[in-house]
Every structure is written in C-alpha cells, then in structure tokens.
Design an enzyme around this catalytic site. Structure first.
Site, PDB file in Angstrom:
ATOM      1  N   ARG A  73       9.730  21.272 -38.680  1.00 36.06           N
ATOM      2  CA  ARG A  73       9.497  20.014 -37.951  1.00 36.06           C
ATOM      3  C   ARG A  73      10.686  19.061 -38.128  1.00 36.06           C
ATOM      4  NH1 ARG A  73       7.006  14.952 -39.283  1.00 36.06           N
ATOM      5  NH2 ARG A  73       5.910  14.002 -37.512  1.00 36.06           N
ATOM      6  N   HIS A  77      12.837  17.407 -35.182  1.00 32.81           N
ATOM      7  CA  HIS A  77      12.964  15.956 -35.039  1.00 32.81           C
ATOM      8  C   HIS A  77      14.417  15.509 -35.147  1.00 32.81           C
ATOM      9  CE1 HIS A  77       8.648  14.302 -35.540  1.00 32.81           C
ATOM     10  NE2 HIS A  77       8.614  15.525 -35.042  1.00 32.81           N
ATOM     11  N   ASP A  78      15.231  16.233 -35.881  1.00 31.91           N
ATOM     12  CA  ASP A  78      16.651  15.904 -35.957  1.00 31.91           C
ATOM     13  C   ASP A  78      17.368  16.307 -34.674  1.00 31.91           C
ATOM     14  OD1 ASP A  78      19.068  15.023 -37.174  1.00 31.91           O
ATOM     15  OD2 ASP A  78      19.560  17.106 -37.649  1.00 31.91           O
ATOM     16  N   ASP A  85      22.439  16.460 -36.124  1.00 35.84           N
ATOM     17  CA  ASP A  85      23.500  15.746 -36.832  1.00 35.84           C
ATOM     18  C   ASP A  85      23.013  15.127 -38.136  1.00 35.84           C
ATOM     19  OD1 ASP A  85      21.884  13.715 -35.894  1.00 35.84           O
ATOM     20  OD2 ASP A  85      23.509  12.533 -35.016  1.00 35.84           O
ATOM     21  N   SER A  87      20.929  12.931 -38.576  1.00 29.88           N
ATOM     22  CA  SER A  87      20.642  11.496 -38.479  1.00 29.88           C
ATOM     23  C   SER A  87      19.226  11.181 -38.954  1.00 29.88           C
ATOM     24  CB  SER A  87      20.846  11.002 -37.048  1.00 29.88           C
ATOM     25  OG  SER A  87      20.057  11.741 -36.128  1.00 29.88           O
ATOM     26  N   ASN A 102       8.084   9.634 -37.900  1.00 30.45           N
ATOM     27  CA  ASN A 102       8.692  10.189 -39.103  1.00 30.45           C
ATOM     28  C   ASN A 102       8.240   9.519 -40.395  1.00 30.45           C
ATOM     29  OD1 ASN A 102      10.399  12.067 -37.725  1.00 30.45           O
ATOM     30  ND2 ASN A 102      11.777  10.392 -37.186  1.00 30.45           N
ATOM     31  N   ASP A 260       2.803  32.783 -36.773  1.00 33.38           N
ATOM     32  CA  ASP A 260       2.639  33.915 -35.861  1.00 33.38           C
ATOM     33  C   ASP A 260       2.075  33.429 -34.535  1.00 33.38           C
ATOM     34  OD1 ASP A 260      -0.109  33.532 -36.208  1.00 33.38           O
ATOM     35  OD2 ASP A 260      -0.318  35.179 -37.629  1.00 33.38           O
TER      36      ASP A 260
END
Length: 335
Positions: A73, A77-78, A85, A87, A102, A260
């Site tokens: 995740r 999200h990055d 990067d 961030s 987040n 799976d």
C-alpha cells in the site's frame, strides 16, 4: 452503467492499448518501456542493497505477516501521486503522510528505515529511499503470495511532499468504477491494471470509518449499500458498530495474509469491503476481468507483477534530478 462512464472506460482502454500492450511482449526485466530505470542498477555501487531489503521484509513479516499489505500500500500511495519518489516518507506538517489517506494508516515505515540504515552503513548516499520502497513491495508480494518480479531501479528521491497532492490523484475507497478508471487513465495505466492491482486487497486491514457509510444511512432509499451481500453486511455491523474505529480484514475469503486471486471471488459474491472493490462489478468490462482473474490465479499473478513494474516506472526522477536521502523522512541538508 451511464454512457459517460462507458466513454471513460473506453478512454481508459485506449490507455491499455497505448501503454500496456508492449509490456506483454517483453520480459519483466525490460518491462519499464521508455524508462531510464534498469534491473541490477546497484550491482556495482551497492551489490547487497536488494538482499538487505529482502531480509528486512522477511524479518518484519516473521513478527507480523500483515505488514506485507502495508508495504504494498505504501508503494502504491507513493507512486500514484507524483511517481515513486519516496515523497510519502517525508515528515513535515504539510507532507503527504499527513493526509487522511495516510495519517495513522501508513504501515511498514520501520521496515524501510531499518533497511535504509543498513544500506547507508555499507553504501553511503547511494541507494534511494524510492528504490527501497519498490524493492520492499516486491519482496512483500513474493513473501505473501509467491509473486516475484525483477525491479528496475535508479529512482531518485523527491525534494517536496504536499498533502494537497494526495486526494486529487489517489484512487479512494469510496470511488466508483468510472472515477477509478479516470484516475488510472490519468496516471497512464489501463483498466485491466486497475482491476489487477485491486487484487492486493486480498490482504491487509481497513479501519471501520473507511467503509461504514455502506452499512448505515447509505442513502435516502437504502439503509445499507444494496450491492453488499446482506449476510456480510451483518457481520461487518457486528465488527463495526456505529462510531467504531477498529480494523477488520480487507477480505474474508482469502487465506489469512495470503496474496492470491480469491479476492475476485469475494467481489463477485458481493463481499467487496470498499465501494472501490464492489464497483468492479458495475461494468461489463471490469466484471469480466474480475471473472477472468478469479478463474486463473497464475495469470493474475503475472499481470500483478507487470502492473507493479509499470506503476513503478511512471514519472520517476532519475539522473541528477532529486536526491539520494540519507534519512528517508528528511530532505538532505543543503537541498
């Protein structure tokens, strides 16, 4: 489905043709087409980097197997905001990690920090935090589901992180299939990749507030979301009474912490936890993809690997752009 939704899905399918078809004719080592990243990037400069990350992931999962979902995740999200990067790791009052998406829900940060510290001790200012996240996501997918792929590396770390970049870009748990397709198309990814990466919800947990609207006061005409299996809804109400902030499994069908294709059987039966899961049955295009992924787990695993590589190749910083952080939560001094 509305005609506007169908048009958006058709547009997204064009992205599938433009962006993904070349990937199917290559191996994973060269999957990042038109990307300066390459497999084995640290072979000379830091040959132990990937091994250190893998051991850090395995160590963390031996203590808590659910951490694999958190790391995958984190990667998503990055990468989905401004490219991979790192961030999402920067720690400031207005950074991405302070977003509602987040804040309090990013898991696996300590795994990245541990791997980074060990790598810095051996290869100072050489391996980016962005690449460490990418390696860790791959190792999580392998440890949790036997899905392995080579990770093209060479990313640099970003210098900026803004909470304002999160929600305009990141797909959310309450988004319908039309919005999801648009978000993925904007990123340069296909509808098929969208459905494929949704399979990561076979593992992990979710806080009750992220889906409780489906259970209580859903609309003026329905007390609960009619697309939700009634028995499953009652189970969720027991786990998440009004106002609860506890966590529940993302999937009740998949074996515990096993990545799976059983997620797709759940979606087909009305057991998708989020709106963004169950909405995959709202279009004939995506519902067929759900059925195909349910039937062939090996094929889904291969597609998942390719989609992860593709996502990690988009909008990356390379060369002299960005930096190599020595501490993943802080921009290097002087930048």
């Amino acid at each position: 489905m509305s005609s506007s939704g169908s048009k958006l899905l058709t547009l997204a399918m064009l992205c599938f043709i433009i962006f993904l078809c070349p990937l199917f004719s290559t191996d994973l080592a060269s999957a990042a087409v038109a990307s300066p990243l390459k497999v084995g990037f640290y072979k000379e400069s830091c040959p132990s980097a990937e091994t250190i990350v893998r051991k850090s992931v395995e160590k963390a999962m031996s203590r808590d197997a659910t951490i694999a979902a958190g790391i995958i995740r984190m990667y998503f999200h990055d990468c989905f905001i401004k490219g991979c990067d790192a961030s999402v790791l920067l720690d400031s009052p207005t950074a991405e990690r302070t977003s509602k998406a987040n804040n309090g829900s990013l898991r696996g940060l300590e795994v990245i920090d541990e791997a980074k510290a060990q790598i810095e001790a051996q290869c100072p200012a050489t391996v980016s935090c962005a690449d460490i996240i990418a390696f860790a996501a791959r190792d999580s997918a392998y440890t949790a589901g036997g899905i392995y792929y080579a990770v093209p590396a060479g990313r640099r770390d970003g210098l900026f992180s803004s909470v304002n970049d999160v929600f305009p870009n990141l797909p959310g748990p309450d988004h319908n299939v039309t919005i999801l397709a648009e978000k993925f198309a904007n990123k340069g990814m296909s509808v098929d990749e969208m459905v494929t990466l949704s399979g990561a919800h076979a593992i992990g947990v979710a806080h009750c507030p992220t889906f409780s609207k489906r259970l209580y006061n859903f609309s003026a005409t329905h007390a609960q979301d009619p697309s939700l299996d009634p028995d499953y809804a009652e189970l969720l109400k027991m786990r998440c009474p009004p106002g609860a902030t506890t966590m529940v499994p993302l999937s009740d069908l998949a074996p515990q912490n096993r990545l799976d294709n059983k997620y797709y059987a759940g979606v087909r039966k009305g057991l998708g936890l989020f709106t963004s899961d169950q909405t995959l049955m709202d279009s004939s295009l995506t519902s067929k993809m759900v059925a195909d992924n349910e039937k062939d787990g090996a094929s889904w695993g291969r597609k998942f690997a390719k989609a992860m590589v593709h996502l990690g190749s988009l909008d990356v910083l390379t060369g002299e752009i960005g930096e190599i952080r020595t501490i993943c939560s802080k921009v290097a001094p002087g930048q």
